[in-house]
Motif scaffolding. Structure first.
Motif, PDB file in Angstrom:
ATOM      1  N   LEU A 218       0.370   7.219   2.815  1.00 39.01           N
ATOM      2  CA  LEU A 218       1.387   8.763   2.058  1.00 39.01           C
ATOM      3  C   LEU A 218       0.505   9.929   3.271  1.00 39.01           C
ATOM      4  O   LEU A 218       0.587  10.710   3.973  1.00 39.01           O
ATOM      5  N   ILE A 219      -1.490   9.226   3.682  1.00 35.77           N
ATOM      6  CA  ILE A 219      -1.599   9.721   4.704  1.00 35.77           C
ATOM      7  C   ILE A 219      -1.797   9.763   5.455  1.00 35.77           C
ATOM      8  O   ILE A 219      -1.404  11.185   6.472  1.00 35.77           O
TER       9      ILE A 219
ATOM     10  N   ASP B 217       0.868  -1.176   0.470  1.00 34.84           N
ATOM     11  CA  ASP B 217       0.387  -0.153   0.082  1.00 34.84           C
ATOM     12  C   ASP B 217       0.683   1.389  -0.058  1.00 34.84           C
ATOM     13  O   ASP B 217       1.977   0.894   1.174  1.00 34.84           O
ATOM     14  N   TYR B 218       0.606   1.726  -1.232  1.00 36.14           N
ATOM     15  CA  TYR B 218       1.210   3.608  -0.832  1.00 36.14           C
ATOM     16  C   TYR B 218       0.133   4.521  -0.316  1.00 36.14           C
ATOM     17  O   TYR B 218       0.199   5.430   0.689  1.00 36.14           O
ATOM     18  N   LEU B 219      -1.121   4.976  -0.494  1.00 38.44           N
ATOM     19  CA  LEU B 219      -1.930   5.469  -0.595  1.00 38.44           C
ATOM     20  C   LEU B 219      -2.147   5.978   1.272  1.00 38.44           C
ATOM     21  O   LEU B 219      -1.802   7.032   1.817  1.00 38.44           O
TER      22      LEU B 219
END
Lengths: 371, 362
Positions: free
Chosen positions: B299-300, B294-296
């Motif tokens: 990131l948040i 996962d990146y999103l």
């Protein structure tokens, strides 16, 4: 089995044991809350000298141990109560935590986002449908919708057809499991990793230098000009991004199709062969109708997937050069422009776009007999 | 007839082999490049490690001061002026080129023949993993000192996020799935309909409200924040998959246990959980890969905090700030892929089973 059978104890004792049984539950709750703040604070502390490995281990013990502790002590408490209460409370214990979590993480946020989408960028003034009007009339947003449509149409068509082709070929090959593992492998790779892999394939060097990107070196070998495939090649650059997702998702399609093909009764195929049907007729007239259900499932999954596509685009182009999609635009509006209203409106549009699938799933569920 | 069958099988395997090649070549190119020298990566394609025909420098001749550079000179039987050598002279299998200026330069003699690049090392990996300054030795003997990319730490961080973010949702979902499958309570059907409905909800819709809660609780940037978010986002699929599995376990085992006086809790822990191991494993692999890759969400909720960043974030940061540093990108990408690929090839069977069971997730 432990002596947790409530029928044996007398009702007077029960109140006392009930209260006593509360103690472990309250204690474990206290431990959990303490762990929560402790873990939060050691991570936020600037001068923390606790080795990272220790933090990680503690985090795992807290997370995993906490769940086990809570369920065990709560259940211990409940089983001290009368049968009627056990029947009432035990389902709450089993289902409650998950439902609470879902409500906090998904249900409430949906409502909160819906409310935000009717307010202006600072969430101060109610603006009715202004945000939605902006989203559907703004030129940049229209490009975004066009791109998502491209993703959904071409991404789905190519993933489904290559997946089906590979499944059919592999089914007749001796190297089936080896070939399938190779095609399937990209599914384990992150989108960011896949972005790097394909950035390297698309890499471009000046015309007079040797090309280090595979694609450009092939183009140059055949006498073409090197191109910056994902940048100044609009609107075709979107296709070079879509290729990445086809590469990632074909494995998924292939696995499902492969299982479906093996489920087609061989008597039907044999009968058709005896009747003189060619292999192509066999494929289009018998195989395809038989696995139609799977084709629909796979297509739906990929359509939803491409609708929400984010990582690939953000890593490859950052949404520039006309490659922005709904999810990257959502990110930009919220976190770059701090526009809560438009950001929320875009999220709501994403939600509305998946509602047909949601409705279909619910209808399927309603027809099940388990309940 | 037999010939036709052979031809058919050859055709099928041939097409399949071509497709498989297309699918693996990008990854192989990355893997090979990650071991190559940082300058080589940027100068020649990774395929030059395979034997191929090219110009190979065989000798560097530095003529003594007695050679008059202003008159035509003769090397390897070729006579030409300095200017001509400077431009480079090429025959069928010989290439002469003057490098540097008239007085202190030298003549590079190249022959056309078989060659293969073979300058491999672990330097790139060492640099992306390093936390502090890293001194790399280049092929020509000089050194450069650059900041490492701290992927060492990011790797541990990713583990710290991925393991609890896999185990917590599974435990919650296992209890819930048992409750839905084997307990009777009001609103049971409605609550499960909620789980089904939430299966396809895009997580974008939840990010900002959750972020606001975290700001209030001062949770931003911690692993806790990411676990809770991943738990919430993973629960619908986990509950759905485990419910499907548990509700199909034979009814009579449970009824026999009830008659013996076992409670729900005992039946769940002693009987149902051990029987559900295949389904638990399938989902665990799913969730682990999903969280690891996962990146999103990272990131948040983790954001820019340099000490807590995960692997995907570090890699994305290198892409963003130093997108042409291929020696770092290739090694970095491979480090992020290491664990998922190991899990994937080791447990492929469970993974496939999970895919077949949970094909409704969006």
């Amino acid at each position: 089995m432990t002596s947790t059978t409530p029928h044996s104890s007398k009702s007077g004792n029960r109140t006392i044991t009930g209260i006593l049984a509360l103690i472990p539950l309250l204690a474990s709750l206290a431990v959990l809350v303490w762990g929560f703040f402790f873990l939060r604070d050691i991570q936020l502390a600037k001068d923390s000298n606790i080795p990272q490995v220790v933090t990680v281990l503690m985090a795992i013990v807290w997370g995993v141990g906490g769940v086990i502790l809570l369920f065990t002590t709560a259940n211990f408490f409940i089983e001290q109560l009368s049968d009627a209460w056990v029947r009432r409370l035990q389902p709450v214990l089993f289902v409650g935590p998950a439902i609470l979590m879902l409500v906090w993480a998904l249900v409430l946020p949906t409502i909160r986002t819906l409310v935000l989408s009717f307010y202006d960028e600072g969430s101060a003034n109610f603006v009715w449908f202004e945000n939605f009007k902006f989203v559907f009339t703004n030129d940049a947003m229209l490009t975004v919708f066009r791109n998502n449509l491209m993703w959904m149409i071409f991404g789905t068509i190519f993933t489904v057809s290559t997946g089906l082709l590979i499944a059919v070929l592999a089914d007749r090959s001796k190297f089936e499991s080896f070939a399938k593992a190779l095609i399937f492998m990209p599914m384990a790779i992150s989108f960011v990793g896949a972005g790097v892999i394909w950035n390297f394939v698309y890499a471009v060097k000046p015309v007079d230098a040797p090309q280090i990107g595979l694609l450009n070196s092939i183009v140059v070998f055949f006498g073409g000009q090197p191109q910056a495939w994902t940048a100044f090649f609009q609107p075709w650059n979107n296709f070079f991004l879509i290729v990445i997702v086809i590469w990632l998702q074909t494995g998924y399609a292939m696995v499902l199709f492969s299982a479906a093909i093996k489920g087609v009764p061989s008597e039907i195929l044999e009968a058709a062969r005896v009747d003189g049907a060619t292999e192509l007729q066999l494929f289009f007239r018998i195989m395809i109708p038989q696995i139609m259900g799977t084709i629909i499932t796979v297509s739906t999954t990929i359509i939803i997937f491409t609708l929400k596509i984010f990582d690939v685009v953000i890593v490859m182009t950052g949404g520039q050069y006309g490659t922005s999609v709904i999810a990257t635009e959502f990110y930009r509006q919220y976190f770059t422009y701090n526009n809560n209203g438009v950001g929320s409106a875009i999220a709501i549009i994403l939600l509305i776009a998946v509602t047909p699938v949601m409705a279909y799933n619910l209808r399927q569920f309603a027809q099940r007999e388990v309940f | 007839m037999k010939n036709k069958k052979m031809l058919n099988s050859l055709l099928i395997n041939g097409v399949l082999a071509v497709i498989c090649l297309c699918w693996t070549v990008p990854t192989i190119g990355l893997l090979i490049s990650s071991f190559r020298d940082r300058i080589d990566i940027n100068r020649t394609g990774w395929w030059t490690i395979f034997p191929h025909k090219d110009w190979v420098s065989v000798e560097k001749v530095k003529p003594g001061p007695e050679v008059d550079r202003n008159q035509p000179m003769t090397f390897e039987g070729i006579t030409a002026t300095f200017e001509e050598f400077s431009q480079g002279i090429e025959t069928k299998d010989l290439r002469l080129k003057w490098v540097g200026n008239r007085r202190v330069g030298y003549l590079d003699i190249q022959r056309y023949g078989w060659t293969a690049a073979s300058n491999f090392s672990l330097e790139n990996y060492k640099q992306v993993l390093a936390g502090d300054d890293y001194t790399a030795t280049l092929a020509d003997g000089t050194t450069v000192t650059e900041r490492g990319d701290n992927m060492n730490r990011a790797f541990l961080n990713s583990l710290a996020v991925a393991i609890p973010a896999t185990v917590i949702p599974i435990s919650l979902a296992a209890f819930a799935a048992y409750g839905f499958a084997w307990m009777k309570f009001p609103a049971r059907k409605m609550l499960f309909a909620l789980v089904v409905a939430l299966l396809v909800v895009p997580l974008q819709i939840a990010l900002v409200p959750i972020l606001r809660d975290y700001v209030r609780l001062d949770l931003n940037g911690t692993f806790l924040a990411v676990w809770l978010a991943h738990t919430g986002f993973g629960l619908p699929l986990a509950t759905y998959l485990l419910f499907n599995y548990m509700s199909e376990l034979p009814r009579d085992i449970l009824e026999a246990a009830f008659v013996d006086g076992a409670s729900h809790f005992t039946i769940f822990t002693k009987l149902i959980l051990p029987l559900s191991v295949p389904a638990l494993a399938s989902f665990a692999i799913f969730q682990f890969l999903w969280v690891w890759n996962d990146y999103l969400v990272a990131l948040i909720f983790i954001g820019a905090s340099p000490t807590n960043q995960l692997l995907t974030q570090r890699l994305a940061e290198i892409v963003g700030s130093r997108g042409q540093d291929w020696h770092l990108l290739t090694a970095g990408a491979f480090i992020t892929m290491l664990l998922p690929l190991a899990v994937f090839f080791g447990l492929q069977r469970f993974f496939v089973r999970g895919l077949l069971a949970g094909s409704v997730k969006g």
